[in-house]
Scaffold this motif. Structure first.
Motif, PDB file in Angstrom:
ATOM      1  N   UNK A  39       0.832  -1.202   0.000  1.00 25.50           N
ATOM      2  CA  UNK A  39       0.000   0.000   0.000  1.00 25.50           C
ATOM      3  C   UNK A  39       0.864   1.248   0.000  1.00 25.50           C
ATOM      4  N   UNK A  40       0.561   2.157  -0.921  1.00 27.56           N
ATOM      5  CA  UNK A  40       1.238   3.452  -0.994  1.00 27.56           C
ATOM      6  C   UNK A  40       0.181   4.547  -1.107  1.00 27.56           C
ATOM      7  N   UNK A  41       0.571   5.745  -0.724  1.00 28.26           N
ATOM      8  CA  UNK A  41      -0.335   6.871  -0.912  1.00 28.26           C
ATOM      9  C   UNK A  41      -0.566   7.058  -2.408  1.00 28.26           C
ATOM     10  N   UNK A  42      -1.809   7.313  -2.777  1.00 24.67           N
ATOM     11  CA  UNK A  42      -2.161   7.466  -4.194  1.00 24.67           C
ATOM     12  C   UNK A  42      -1.886   8.890  -4.648  1.00 24.67           C
ATOM     13  N   UNK A  43      -0.599   9.247  -4.643  1.00 30.79           N
ATOM     14  CA  UNK A  43      -0.216  10.595  -5.048  1.00 30.79           C
ATOM     15  C   UNK A  43       1.226  10.571  -5.559  1.00 30.79           C
ATOM     16  N   UNK A  44       1.445  11.198  -6.686  1.00 31.60           N
ATOM     17  CA  UNK A  44       2.804  11.351  -7.205  1.00 31.60           C
ATOM     18  C   UNK A  44       3.453  12.525  -6.477  1.00 31.60           C
ATOM     19  N   UNK A  45       4.631  12.313  -5.944  1.00 30.91           N
ATOM     20  CA  UNK A  45       5.301  13.384  -5.205  1.00 30.91           C
ATOM     21  C   UNK A  45       5.795  14.502  -6.120  1.00 30.91           C
ATOM     22  N   UNK A  50      -2.912  11.843  -8.760  1.00 31.04           N
ATOM     23  CA  UNK A  50      -3.045  10.427  -8.414  1.00 31.04           C
ATOM     24  C   UNK A  50      -2.082   9.603  -9.262  1.00 31.04           C
ATOM     25  N   UNK A  51      -1.698   8.455  -8.730  1.00 35.68           N
ATOM     26  CA  UNK A  51      -0.710   7.639  -9.427  1.00 35.68           C
ATOM     27  C   UNK A  51      -1.202   6.225  -9.729  1.00 35.68           C
ATOM     28  N   UNK A  52      -2.225   5.772  -9.026  1.00 35.55           N
ATOM     29  CA  UNK A  52      -2.649   4.368  -9.127  1.00 35.55           C
ATOM     30  C   UNK A  52      -3.090   3.958 -10.528  1.00 35.55           C
ATOM     31  N   UNK A  53      -3.559   4.897 -11.337  1.00 35.00           N
ATOM     32  CA  UNK A  53      -4.004   4.544 -12.687  1.00 35.00           C
ATOM     33  C   UNK A  53      -2.848   4.393 -13.668  1.00 35.00           C
TER      34      UNK A  53
END
Length: 106
Positions: A39-45, A50-53
């Motif tokens: 599990x990771x935060x769904x955000x690109x730093x 969002x990054x999951x897609x």
């Protein structure tokens, strides 16, 4: 300390699939990679999108906007344009459910 949040049934995801869940107000992407859950935060730093897609390549998620890469097992950034890691979260299996919690404030 936050409570454990049910993310998905243990057998609901195939390898390479993911689900996004709200964990105490934080969007968390839960990935199944080689039979294990991460599990990771769904955000690109890089730009906070969002990054999951993005495309999952083994245990690496590729940001769909600018191509930054992160390890879904550790949240570590692997290439520019991002330079900061993504938060990762503890995962457990409890009674057939994949659970996640936000331990950043413990």
């Amino acid at each position: 300390m936050s409570d454990w949040v049910d993310a998905v049934a243990e057998n609901a995801l195939a390898n390479g699939e993911h689900v996004v869940v709200d964990v105490d107000g934080t969007e968390v992407a839960v990935f199944k990679v080689d039979g294990e859950f991460y599990a990771i935060e769904d955000v690109c730093s890089h730009d906070r999108a969002e990054i999951a897609s993005g495309e999952l390549e083994g245990d690496v998620i590729v940001c769909p906007r600018h191509g930054a890469r992160f390890c879904v097992k550790t949240g570590k950034v692997l290439c520019a344009p991002a330079y900061e890691d993504i938060d990762c979260f503890p995962v457990r299996i409890e009674k057939g459910k994949v659970q996640v919690r936000d331990d950043r404030w413990d």
